[in-house]
Design an enzyme around this catalytic site. Structure first.
Site, PDB file in Angstrom:
ATOM      1  N   CYS A 338      15.748  60.515  77.035  1.00  0.00           N
ATOM      2  CA  CYS A 338      16.198  61.686  76.276  1.00  0.00           C
ATOM      3  C   CYS A 338      15.897  61.496  74.790  1.00  0.00           C
ATOM      4  CB  CYS A 338      17.668  61.960  76.548  1.00  0.00           C
ATOM      5  SG  CYS A 338      18.191  63.636  76.089  1.00  0.00           S
ATOM      6  N   HIS A 435      18.502  61.665  82.395  1.00  0.00           N
ATOM      7  CA  HIS A 435      19.626  60.737  82.371  1.00  0.00           C
ATOM      8  C   HIS A 435      19.924  60.324  83.805  1.00  0.00           C
ATOM      9  CE1 HIS A 435      20.740  61.081  78.156  1.00  0.00           C
ATOM     10  NE2 HIS A 435      20.654  62.396  78.244  1.00  0.00           N
TER      11      HIS A 435
END
Length: 503
Positions: A338, A435
């Site tokens: 991310c 994630h």
């Protein structure tokens, strides 16, 4: 007013990190084991570790984990307001899983208070109409006298739910009797009357030496000690916020052959992405805050960030960026997740000043990608597959980001998503918006086997099943807490409070 269908109980603490989240998790599991349909609730959560619900909304990670412990699907009613700090005295306000605004703390208390109060009340009442037990988590301390006139997370919520309160103190930090007694003394009489008992958490040693203090406390305050919970070693349950970072080591361990360094920046978020590595018997996981600490690990992981640009500048100011590049050139694998994925590209642009007043900042230039931050956040559960050494590995994860990343030259995609792609890979550098990527057991094993082969070690064929291990940890925690608490007394005092309005 709450719907009387549900019997609530609230866990408050004498201070932050007293063990509220873990105790709520344990009670969610215990009540569920005892046959009650149970839900967690935290009205307002301030955390950078978040969780994506089944319908793609963002809540605090602790409530997602607590719902898993209770064996139920997550909804935003379990954490209707999430506050995500993104710079000093400024935070993103997420309401029912979607960001509504960036606000300063003073503005939130004055301008948004009534709106948030209504959102919270409606969310709680929906839960109360659908569950037998609701375990409510407070925040910080209920004795913050400077904030209590407009707080939305401690005694005001106990009043909203008409809930009895368990007060938790952490004996591991010292002064537990002073903190418990002081907290009770600072509460108004009516709020003090809600406290049905206290729990002493993280005890180490001989309990018989504590007995005189427990007897004194009960006589002095009139409040029963519901239990003394021994410190539980090596509990692998996802943490809520950055206070838990202190539990991770920063020291290299030569006893384990695989060395994985995780870069810790000020706005690090969803750092629990790396927790599955702690289950691997040959892996040593450590967090790094200074360039000199990095040395030459086998892998470097850059986790998520709530403010990619500020954290990227932090890396540059401390020379950590150069230390990462040097380690990568010498063979270390670099993996960005991310915000960390955005950092390892050529640059990050911020045309709408989402994070800072800077229009763009140069990245680590380890991947030929560029990121443009956007006004709107993407929150979704995702799935796809990774081509790895001739095999196709299915993976799942979740995305939480405000930006798009594009490749500036032909480069290998990392995850195939049915005609779309996520992330990129080039040599020993790779990154993704997924994630939870290392929670995929088969991929984590394949990644570690790559590191093992690089070091001349035999690859492992057995795969640690993270989800199954997490269920075992929920059971271990529930058993540990059940044995430490006087559950009969807790049930009796909860029932008395919820039926006659007091104890």
């Amino acid at each position: 007013m709450k719907d009387k269908q549900a019997f609530p109980v609230m866990v408050q603490g004498t201070h932050s990190d007293a063990g509220k989240s873990i105790l709520v998790t344990a009670l969610c599991r215990i009540f569920s084991e005892d046959g009650y349909l149970t839900a967690p609730f935290k009205s307002q959560n301030m955390a950078l570790n978040s969780y994506i619900t089944t319908d793609g909304k963002e809540i605090g990670r602790a409530q997602g984990v607590q719902a898993e412990a209770a064996g139920i699907a997550t909804t935003t009613d379990m954490n209707p307001v999430l506050i995500k700090p993104n710079r000093d005295n400024d935070a993103q306000i997420v309401v029912h899983g979607k960001p509504v605004s960036n606000m300063k703390a003073s503005d939130y208390r004055t301008d948004y208070y009534e709106t948030a109060k209504e959102v919270i009340a409606n969310a709680y009442n929906r839960l109360a109409g659908n569950y037998d037990r609701i375990v409510i988590e407070g925040a910080g301390s209920p004795a913050e006298v400077n904030l209590n006139d407009r707080e939305l997370v401690n005694m005001s919520i106990a009043k909203l739910a008409d809930a009895p309160v368990i007060l938790v103190g952490d004996i591991d930090k010292g002064g537990v009797f002073a903190s418990l007694v002081g907290t009770l003394q600072l509460l108004p009489k009516a709020d003090r009357g809600r406290v049905i008992g206290v729990v002493i958490n993280k005890f180490r040693g001989d309990k018989t030496l504590l007995e005189p203090g427990l007897k004194w406390f009960e006589e002095y305050t009139g409040k029963p000690v519901l239990g003394v919970i021994p410190f539980i070693q090596d509990l692998h349950i996802d943490a809520e916020d950055s206070l838990s970072l202190s539990e991770y080591t920063r020291i290299q361990n030569s006893d384990k052959p695989i060395d994985i360094a995780v870069i810790e920046y000020p706005k690090v978020s969803n750092f629990t992405d790396i927790d599955p590595f702690q289950l691997e018997r040959d892996c040593h996981l450590r967090f790094v805050k200074e360039a000199a600490e990095l040395k030459q690990p086998d892998a470097i992981i850059l986790p998520g960030s709530k403010n990619t640009i500020e954290d990227l500048i932090y890396l540059k100011d401390r020379g950590i960026d150069q230390a990462i590049k040097t380690a990568q050139e010498q063979g270390a694998y670099v993996f960005g997740i991310c915000g960390g994925y955005q950092m390892i590209g050529n640059k990050v642009s911020d045309p709408y000043q989402v994070e800072t007043s800077l229009e763009e900042v140069q990245g680590l230039e380890l991947l030929p990608i560029e990121t443009t931050l956007a006004r709107h956040k993407k929150t979704v559960r995702s799935s796809g597959s990774i081509e790895w050494n001739g095999s196709t590995i299915p993976v799942t994860g979740y995305e939480i980001h405000m930006g798009t990343t594009i490749a500036k030259e032909a480069i290998e995609d990392f995850i195939e998503m049915g005609g779309q792609a996520d992330g990129t890979r080039k040599g020993n550098v790779m990154g993704t918006y997924f994630h939870g990527i290392f929670h995929n057991d088969v991929f984590r094993t394949a990644f570690l086997n790559l590191l093992r082969l690089e070091k001349g070690l035999d690859p492992l064929k057995t795969t640690t099943l993270f989800r199954a291990h997490q269920e075992q940890e929920f059971d271990r925690l529930a058993t540990h807490v059940r044995e430490a608490l006087d559950m009969h007394k807790l049930y009796d005092r909860m029932t008395m409070f919820n039926t006659v309005g007091g104890v």
